[in-house]
Design an enzyme around this catalytic site. Structure first.
Site, short mmCIF file in Angstrom:
data_model
loop_
_atom_site.label_atom_id
_atom_site.label_comp_id
_atom_site.label_asym_id
_atom_site.label_seq_id
_atom_site.Cartn_x
_atom_site.Cartn_y
_atom_site.Cartn_z
N HIS A 133 0.85 -1.21 0.00
CA HIS A 133 0.00 0.00 0.00
C HIS A 133 0.88 1.25 0.00
O HIS A 133 2.06 1.19 0.32
CB HIS A 133 -0.92 0.03 1.22
N LYS A 137 -0.65 4.86 4.58
CA LYS A 137 -1.53 3.91 5.28
C LYS A 137 -1.04 3.70 6.71
O LYS A 137 0.15 3.46 6.92
CB LYS A 137 -1.59 2.58 4.52
P1 NAD Z 1 -7.14 9.28 4.95
O1 NAD Z 1 -6.13 9.42 6.04
O2 NAD Z 1 -6.88 9.91 3.62
O3 NAD Z 1 -8.56 9.83 5.46
C1 NAD Z 1 -9.07 9.64 6.75
C2 NAD Z 1 -9.87 10.88 7.10
O4 NAD Z 1 -10.51 10.64 8.37
C3 NAD Z 1 -9.01 12.14 7.26
O5 NAD Z 1 -9.57 13.19 6.51
C4 NAD Z 1 -9.05 12.41 8.76
O6 NAD Z 1 -8.96 13.79 9.08
C5 NAD Z 1 -10.41 11.85 9.11
N1 NAD Z 1 -10.59 11.56 10.53
C6 NAD Z 1 -9.67 11.16 11.44
N2 NAD Z 1 -10.24 11.00 12.64
C7 NAD Z 1 -11.55 11.31 12.49
C8 NAD Z 1 -12.64 11.35 13.39
N3 NAD Z 1 -12.52 11.03 14.69
N4 NAD Z 1 -13.85 11.72 12.90
C9 NAD Z 1 -14.00 12.04 11.59
N5 NAD Z 1 -12.99 12.04 10.69
C10 NAD Z 1 -11.78 11.67 11.16
O7 NAD Z 1 -7.38 7.72 4.80
P2 NAD Z 1 -8.08 6.93 3.59
O8 NAD Z 1 -7.04 6.44 2.66
O9 NAD Z 1 -9.22 7.73 3.07
O10 NAD Z 1 -8.62 5.62 4.35
C11 NAD Z 1 -9.53 5.76 5.41
C12 NAD Z 1 -9.83 4.37 5.99
O11 NAD Z 1 -10.48 3.57 4.99
C13 NAD Z 1 -8.58 3.58 6.41
O12 NAD Z 1 -8.89 2.81 7.55
C14 NAD Z 1 -8.33 2.69 5.21
O13 NAD Z 1 -7.61 1.52 5.53
C15 NAD Z 1 -9.76 2.36 4.83
N6 NAD Z 1 -9.95 1.90 3.45
C16 NAD Z 1 -10.85 0.93 3.29
C17 NAD Z 1 -11.15 0.48 2.02
C18 NAD Z 1 -12.22 -0.54 1.85
O14 NAD Z 1 -12.52 -0.93 0.69
N7 NAD Z 1 -12.83 -1.00 2.93
C19 NAD Z 1 -10.50 1.04 0.92
C20 NAD Z 1 -9.57 2.06 1.12
C21 NAD Z 1 -9.32 2.50 2.41
#
Ligand code: NAD
Length: 246
Positions: A133, A137
């Site tokens: 990744h 991440k």
């Molecule tokens: P990212 O860091 O770009 O985004 C996360 C966002 O959450 C940020 O904007 C951050 O400010 C916000 N955040 C943090 N704490 C928070 C809170 N308490 N309340 C509200 N917002 C909050 O990360 P990303 O790449 O967008 O990934 C986010 C999550 O999704 C990760 O856990 C990742 O592993 C997961 N993910 C899952 C899939 C899937 O298919 N299930 C795919 C991609 C990513």
């Protein structure tokens, strides 16, 4: 248009969810992120479903809010510890929750296959998972790699937590049969790669998935939200495979 609250709306995934929601008749009525309005400040009467792609520490709070207000949840956040997973399962006794470590169609097909392959090959094949990744991440191994490991362990009749082996370093000794190795690569802008290796003497099999665009995850999560809203769903914890079955 059905109305969504997106938790983590400012993140890589959150921004794509906000942008793509209108394509499927949904709108991001509430956008929750750090520094903006918290979910507790959102009017539950103005939200038909919640999608959370934020951080693991937020998952229990989001699930509790959804359970309290009877709003179904799509949870894409990964890296939940056992207590956080239990909190989500508790909320799912009161409201429908789709929780998937990976919302892509291809990976869900892989989930269906990997255990079958382990069974077909039988004993005498070592099972390893490699994932890669992007450098931002925060959790490892990925939720998808963990789920692949769970399917492999189930196929062998093992408990995943008993047999998973993280990075090997130093004099680790010969590989035991009862082990599933997890190797993690982090760097650059890799969207997500997963390979399952079946290693025997004289031959190897590998099957895997490469994501090149995170819109596949956003579209899958929006499809899950549409599925939750298309018919009354009983409280419970659903997978993306439930969604794909329709
Ligand atoms: P990212 O860091 O770009 O985004 C996360 C966002 O959450 C940020 O904007 C951050 O400010 C916000 N955040 C943090 N704490 C928070 C809170 N308490 N309340 C509200 N917002 C909050 O990360 P990303 O790449 O967008 O990934 C986010 C999550 O999704 C990760 O856990 C990742 O592993 C997961 N993910 C899952 C899939 C899937 O298919 N299930 C795919 C991609 C990513």
């Amino acid at each position: 248009m059905s109305r969504l609250a997106i938790v983590g709306a400012g993140g890589r995934m959150g921004q794509r969810l906000v942008a793509l929601a209108p394509e499927v008749g949904l709108t991001a009525a509430a956008q929750v992120d750090q520094g903006g309005p918290a979910l507790s400040e959102v009017d539950p009467g103005g939200v038909d479903a919640v999608i959370d792609f934020s951080v693991h520490a937020q998952a229990p709070g989001t699930a509790a809010w959804c359970a309290e207000h009877g709003v179904p949840l799509v949870l894409g956040t990964t890296g939940l510890d056992p207590a956080q997973r239990e909190a989500v399962a508790g909320a799912a006794q009161r409201v429908a929750v789709v929780h998937a470590p990976n919302f892509s169609v291809g990976v869900n097909a892989l989930f269906a296959l990997v255990g079958q392959m382990a069974k077909l090959l039988g004993p005498g094949w070592d099972l390893e998972v490699v994932e890669a990744h992007h450098r931002h991440k925060v959790d490892a191994p990925s939720g998808t790699a963990r789920q692949l490991g769970v399917h492999l362990a189930e196929a062998r009749g093992w408990d995943y937590d008993d047999v998973v082996r993280g990075g090997r370093d130093g004099l680790v000794g010969a590989r035991p049969d009862r082990e599933i190795g997890m190797a993690v690569v982090r760097g650059g802008d890799v969207v997500g790669e997963h390979t399952v290796l079946y290693l025997s003497t004289g031959e190897q099999v590998s099957i895997g998935h490469r994501a090149t665009d995170r819109d596949i995850f956003a579209r899958g999560a929006l499809r899950a939200a549409g599925w939750l809203l298309a018919a009354p769903r009983s409280p419970g914890l659903y997978s993306m495979q439930d969604v794909l079955r329709g």
